[in-house]
Design an enzyme around this catalytic site. Structure first.
Site, PDB file in Angstrom:
ATOM      1  N   ASP A 102       0.808  -1.219   0.000  1.00  0.00           N
ATOM      2  CA  ASP A 102       0.000   0.000   0.000  1.00  0.00           C
ATOM      3  C   ASP A 102       0.841   1.268   0.000  1.00  0.00           C
ATOM      4  O   ASP A 102       0.638   2.155  -0.812  1.00  0.00           O
ATOM      5  CB  ASP A 102      -0.990   0.008   1.185  1.00  0.00           C
ATOM      6  CG  ASP A 102      -0.320  -0.142   2.554  1.00  0.00           C
ATOM      7  OD1 ASP A 102       0.889  -0.454   2.609  1.00  0.00           O
ATOM      8  OD2 ASP A 102      -1.000   0.047   3.578  1.00  0.00           O
TER       9      ASP A 102
ATOM     10  N   ASP B 145       7.005   4.256   3.425  1.00  0.00           N
ATOM     11  CA  ASP B 145       7.212   5.432   4.271  1.00  0.00           C
ATOM     12  C   ASP B 145       8.714   5.469   4.608  1.00  0.00           C
ATOM     13  O   ASP B 145       9.517   5.893   3.787  1.00  0.00           O
ATOM     14  CB  ASP B 145       6.296   5.232   5.492  1.00  0.00           C
ATOM     15  CG  ASP B 145       6.295   6.378   6.468  1.00  0.00           C
ATOM     16  OD1 ASP B 145       6.596   7.503   6.080  1.00  0.00           O
ATOM     17  OD2 ASP B 145       5.990   6.151   7.657  1.00  0.00           O
ATOM     18  N   THR B 146       9.133   4.940   5.739  1.00  0.00           N
ATOM     19  CA  THR B 146      10.575   4.876   6.028  1.00  0.00           C
ATOM     20  C   THR B 146      11.273   3.860   5.127  1.00  0.00           C
ATOM     21  O   THR B 146      12.475   3.940   4.909  1.00  0.00           O
ATOM     22  CB  THR B 146      10.831   4.450   7.487  1.00  0.00           C
ATOM     23  OG1 THR B 146      10.311   3.140   7.675  1.00  0.00           O
ATOM     24  CG2 THR B 146      10.195   5.426   8.469  1.00  0.00           C
TER      25      THR B 146
ATOM     26  N   ASP C 172      -4.993   1.775   7.139  1.00  0.00           N
ATOM     27  CA  ASP C 172      -5.605   1.890   8.457  1.00  0.00           C
ATOM     28  C   ASP C 172      -5.566   3.321   8.982  1.00  0.00           C
ATOM     29  O   ASP C 172      -4.621   4.050   8.733  1.00  0.00           O
ATOM     30  CB  ASP C 172      -4.801   1.007   9.420  1.00  0.00           C
ATOM     31  CG  ASP C 172      -5.651   0.528  10.559  1.00  0.00           C
ATOM     32  OD1 ASP C 172      -6.874   0.786  10.534  1.00  0.00           O
ATOM     33  OD2 ASP C 172      -5.103  -0.105  11.465  1.00  0.00           O
TER      34      ASP C 172
END
Ligand code: IMP
Length: 174
Positions: free
Chosen positions: A98, A101-102, A157
């Site tokens: 999905d 990020d990091t 989420d």
């Protein structure tokens, strides 16, 4: 949805982006049989739409990952919550995630898949928050680049845990 949130990417825009990605992947894998792996939980909705936009023979396996952390930031400590059942050795594997990020979750999962000696590993992500990257990670296709904001909906989420079923991707108003 409360007034505190705004639509960042509408379901129409999502579907258009996914249809284009589906065509690209259908050309890329022409004549091949692949193992497609949605990364759970967040990747389930993206993968469900993507596989129906692809004209490729595929088996579907699942991997689950979760990271310990605060509600909107991952700690970087990744746990495997579900593993594949088919052997991946010698197979062309397409990993569907999905959001990156990091990069810590993807790096962990890619290492795991590569340790099983696939013929190839290709990674596609719906959303990329590039500015937050902590580790180098190979992402072959990104559908949308987004700024450093917490988003949810379309499988992702929310902090309270109830946002996954929205058709749009939304963000808290700034
Ligand atoms: P990373 O390991 O920091 O790249 O984080 C990846 C995981 O954190 C994703 O698989 C998501 O589950 C979660 N995540 C990161 N950013 C967001 C966000 O904005 N909304 C919802 N989940 C996120």
């Amino acid at each position: 949805m409360s007034n505190d949130y705004e639509v960042m990417i509408s379901s129409e825009e999502i579907m258009q982006g996914i249809r284009e990605l589906g065509k690209t992947l259908s050309d890329y894998y022409l004549g091949k049989q692949i193992v497609l792996i949605p990364l759970l939980k967040g990747g389930f909705m993206f993968a469900a739409d993507l596989i129906r936009s692809m004209d490729v023979q595929m088996q579907i396996e699942f991997l689950g990952a979760a990271s310990y952390g605060e509600q909107t930031k991952s700690s970087g400590e990744v746990r495997l919550t579900l593993d594949t059942t088919l052997p991946l050795s010698g197979r062309d594997v397409l990993l569907v995630e999905d959001i990156v990020d990091t990069g810590l979750t993807l790096a962990y999962i890619q290492r795991l898949i590569k340790s099983r000696d696939p013929a190839s590993l290709h990674t596609v992500v719906l959303l990329d928050k590039k500015i937050r990257r902590k580790v180098e990670v190979e992402v072959d296709r990104v559908v949308f680049n987004i700024p450093d904001r917490f988003v949810f909906g379309y499988g992702l989420d929310s902090p309270g845990g109830f946002g996954r079923n929205l058709s749009d991707i939304v963000a808290k108003k700034e």
